[in-house]
Motif scaffolding. Structure first.
Motif, PDB file in Angstrom:
ATOM      1  N   GLY A 129      28.328 -16.054  24.726  1.00 34.01           N
ATOM      2  CA  GLY A 129      28.582 -16.308  23.313  1.00 34.01           C
ATOM      3  C   GLY A 129      27.602 -17.288  22.749  1.00 34.01           C
ATOM      4  N   GLY A 130      28.085 -18.158  21.881  1.00 37.41           N
ATOM      5  CA  GLY A 130      27.219 -19.133  21.243  1.00 37.41           C
ATOM      6  C   GLY A 130      28.027 -20.215  20.585  1.00 37.41           C
ATOM      7  N   VAL A 131      27.355 -21.330  20.333  1.00 41.16           N
ATOM      8  CA  VAL A 131      27.980 -22.465  19.669  1.00 41.16           C
ATOM      9  C   VAL A 131      27.198 -22.741  18.391  1.00 41.16           C
ATOM     10  CG1 VAL A 131      28.564 -24.918  19.844  1.00 41.16           C
ATOM     11  CG2 VAL A 131      28.752 -23.459  21.849  1.00 41.16           C
ATOM     12  N   VAL A 132      27.901 -22.871  17.263  1.00 43.40           N
ATOM     13  CA  VAL A 132      27.252 -23.170  15.982  1.00 43.40           C
ATOM     14  C   VAL A 132      27.903 -24.388  15.348  1.00 43.40           C
ATOM     15  CG1 VAL A 132      26.502 -20.812  15.485  1.00 43.40           C
ATOM     16  CG2 VAL A 132      28.748 -21.550  14.751  1.00 43.40           C
ATOM     17  N   SER A 133      27.089 -25.137  14.587  1.00 41.52           N
ATOM     18  CA  SER A 133      27.603 -26.298  13.859  1.00 41.52           C
ATOM     19  C   SER A 133      28.258 -25.842  12.567  1.00 41.52           C
ATOM     20  CB  SER A 133      26.466 -27.253  13.502  1.00 41.52           C
ATOM     21  OG  SER A 133      25.949 -27.838  14.658  1.00 41.52           O
ATOM     22  N   VAL A 134      29.298 -26.551  12.175  1.00 40.44           N
ATOM     23  CA  VAL A 134      29.948 -26.309  10.887  1.00 40.44           C
ATOM     24  C   VAL A 134      29.589 -27.490   9.997  1.00 40.44           C
ATOM     25  CG1 VAL A 134      32.137 -26.017   9.693  1.00 40.44           C
ATOM     26  CG2 VAL A 134      31.854 -25.107  11.996  1.00 40.44           C
ATOM     27  N   THR A 135      29.009 -27.190   8.809  1.00 34.25           N
ATOM     28  CA  THR A 135      28.617 -28.254   7.890  1.00 34.25           C
ATOM     29  C   THR A 135      29.281 -28.045   6.531  1.00 34.25           C
ATOM     30  OG1 THR A 135      26.661 -27.004   7.249  1.00 34.25           O
ATOM     31  CG2 THR A 135      26.378 -28.628   8.996  1.00 34.25           C
ATOM     32  N   ASP A 136      29.391 -29.137   5.772  1.00 32.71           N
ATOM     33  CA  ASP A 136      29.927 -29.010   4.416  1.00 32.71           C
ATOM     34  C   ASP A 136      28.790 -28.678   3.456  1.00 32.71           C
ATOM     35  OD1 ASP A 136      28.564 -31.372   3.922  1.00 32.71           O
ATOM     36  OD2 ASP A 136      30.359 -32.617   3.768  1.00 32.71           O
ATOM     37  N   THR A 137      29.089 -28.616   2.162  1.00 32.92           N
ATOM     38  CA  THR A 137      28.081 -28.223   1.170  1.00 32.92           C
ATOM     39  C   THR A 137      26.941 -29.236   1.078  1.00 32.92           C
ATOM     40  OG1 THR A 137      29.455 -29.217  -0.539  1.00 32.92           O
ATOM     41  CG2 THR A 137      29.647 -26.834  -0.239  1.00 32.92           C
ATOM     42  N   LEU A 142      30.617 -31.122  10.288  1.00 33.91           N
ATOM     43  CA  LEU A 142      32.068 -31.303  10.332  1.00 33.91           C
ATOM     44  C   LEU A 142      32.635 -31.033  11.729  1.00 33.91           C
ATOM     45  CD1 LEU A 142      32.986 -29.460   7.025  1.00 33.91           C
ATOM     46  CD2 LEU A 142      32.751 -31.918   7.373  1.00 33.91           C
ATOM     47  N   GLY A 143      31.922 -30.240  12.500  1.00 33.09           N
ATOM     48  CA  GLY A 143      32.396 -29.865  13.831  1.00 33.09           C
ATOM     49  C   GLY A 143      31.569 -28.729  14.382  1.00 33.09           C
ATOM     50  N   VAL A 144      32.108 -28.073  15.389  1.00 30.80           N
ATOM     51  CA  VAL A 144      31.411 -26.955  16.029  1.00 30.80           C
ATOM     52  C   VAL A 144      32.371 -25.800  16.278  1.00 30.80           C
ATOM     53  CG1 VAL A 144      29.520 -28.229  17.129  1.00 30.80           C
ATOM     54  CG2 VAL A 144      31.720 -28.089  18.266  1.00 30.80           C
ATOM     55  N   VAL A 145      31.789 -24.606  16.350  1.00 29.41           N
ATOM     56  CA  VAL A 145      32.546 -23.389  16.631  1.00 29.41           C
ATOM     57  C   VAL A 145      31.900 -22.706  17.826  1.00 29.41           C
ATOM     58  CG1 VAL A 145      33.191 -21.110  15.773  1.00 29.41           C
ATOM     59  CG2 VAL A 145      33.190 -23.047  14.223  1.00 29.41           C
ATOM     60  N   GLU A 146      32.708 -22.322  18.796  1.00 34.43           N
ATOM     61  CA  GLU A 146      32.198 -21.518  19.910  1.00 34.43           C
ATOM     62  C   GLU A 146      32.781 -20.115  19.797  1.00 34.43           C
ATOM     63  OE1 GLU A 146      31.725 -21.241  24.752  1.00 34.43           O
ATOM     64  OE2 GLU A 146      32.542 -23.076  23.880  1.00 34.43           O
ATOM     65  N   VAL A 147      31.884 -19.139  19.896  1.00 36.99           N
ATOM     66  CA  VAL A 147      32.289 -17.734  19.891  1.00 36.99           C
ATOM     67  C   VAL A 147      32.191 -17.247  21.333  1.00 36.99           C
ATOM     68  CG1 VAL A 147      31.764 -15.427  19.035  1.00 36.99           C
ATOM     69  CG2 VAL A 147      31.446 -17.404  17.547  1.00 36.99           C
ATOM     70  N   LEU A 148      33.266 -16.632  21.825  1.00 37.01           N
ATOM     71  CA  LEU A 148      33.328 -16.170  23.215  1.00 37.01           C
ATOM     72  C   LEU A 148      33.414 -14.648  23.256  1.00 37.01           C
ATOM     73  CD1 LEU A 148      36.056 -18.706  24.300  1.00 37.01           C
ATOM     74  CD2 LEU A 148      33.689 -18.781  25.057  1.00 37.01           C
ATOM     75  N   ASN A 149      32.518 -14.038  24.015  1.00 37.04           N
ATOM     76  CA  ASN A 149      32.563 -12.590  24.239  1.00 37.04           C
ATOM     77  C   ASN A 149      32.982 -12.349  25.680  1.00 37.04           C
ATOM     78  OD1 ASN A 149      31.408 -11.798  21.672  1.00 37.04           O
ATOM     79  ND2 ASN A 149      29.517 -12.684  22.443  1.00 37.04           N
TER      80      ASN A 149
END
Length: 200
Positions: A129-137, A142-149
């Motif tokens: 999968g992958g890890v992406v940063s979450v940012t505001d405008t 703000l945090g991170v998201v991991e997508v798992l396949n």
């Protein structure tokens, strides 16, 4: 006279205040309606996002800047072999598989996550999968998201294809060997039938 003027001034002031209050009430009612519409729109958007996250087959895990998991969709629960209550509220680095290895890569920062094997109570799974940063405008993180396949089925199918390829190769070798044995046997059979005629 002056009392009468004072009464008139107070009456006008009260009428002005009353008109201002009525105008403010109307403006507040419009602002409240607008705000209610925005809240309804946000709730609809939130519900739609939750429905999408429930429906997608990829696991999605979200953590805040402190590394604590704040959300995990049903696919992530299935892939990781954990219920949401075991994931949410826990620091990502403390979530390990049965062998003590990290279940998540959230704490490693953004980027692709290489295929790896994780051992769960339900058995071993191959995930990537992958890890992406979450940012505001404003671009603040703000945090991170991991997508798992879950690649377990793909890995199993690849292994099955390899096994079938080996069996097919063995079949080809067996056919070649059978052909090579059949040729001399045909010659032996021919000589044997000639010899049988001679002996008669």
């Amino acid at each position: 006279g002056w009392r009468w003027r004072t009464v008139l001034r107070r009456r006008r002031a009260n009428e002005g205040l009353s008109a201002s209050a009525t105008r403010l009430d109307a403006e507040l009612a419009v602002a409240n309606e607008r705000l209610k519409g925005q809240v309804d729109e946000l709730e609809n958007l939130s519900g739609a996002l939750a429905a999408v996250l429930r429906a997608i087959p990829c696991g999605v895990v979200v953590a805040g800047m402190d590394g604590v998991v704040v959300m995990a969709n049903p696919a992530a629960e299935r892939i990781l072999g954990r219920k949401g209550r075991e994931l949410i509220g826990n620091p990502a680095e403390r979530l390990t598989d049965v062998d003590g290895r990290p279940l998540l890569r959230l704490h490693e920062g953004p980027g692709p996550v290489a295929e790896r094997m994780i051992a769960t109570q339900d058995g071993a799974r191959v995930v990537d999968g992958g890890v992406v940063s979450v940012t505001d405008t404003d671009g603040r993180e703000l945090g991170v998201v991991e997508v798992l396949n879950d690649r377990s089925e793909v890995r199993a199918l690849k292994e099955e294809v390899r096994r079938l390829d080996k069996l097919a190769e063995l079949g080809r070798v067996a056919a070649i060997i059978a052909h090579e044995i059949r040729n001399p046997l045909s010659g032996i059979k021919g000589f044997a039938s000639l010899l049988l005629r001679e002996l008669e």
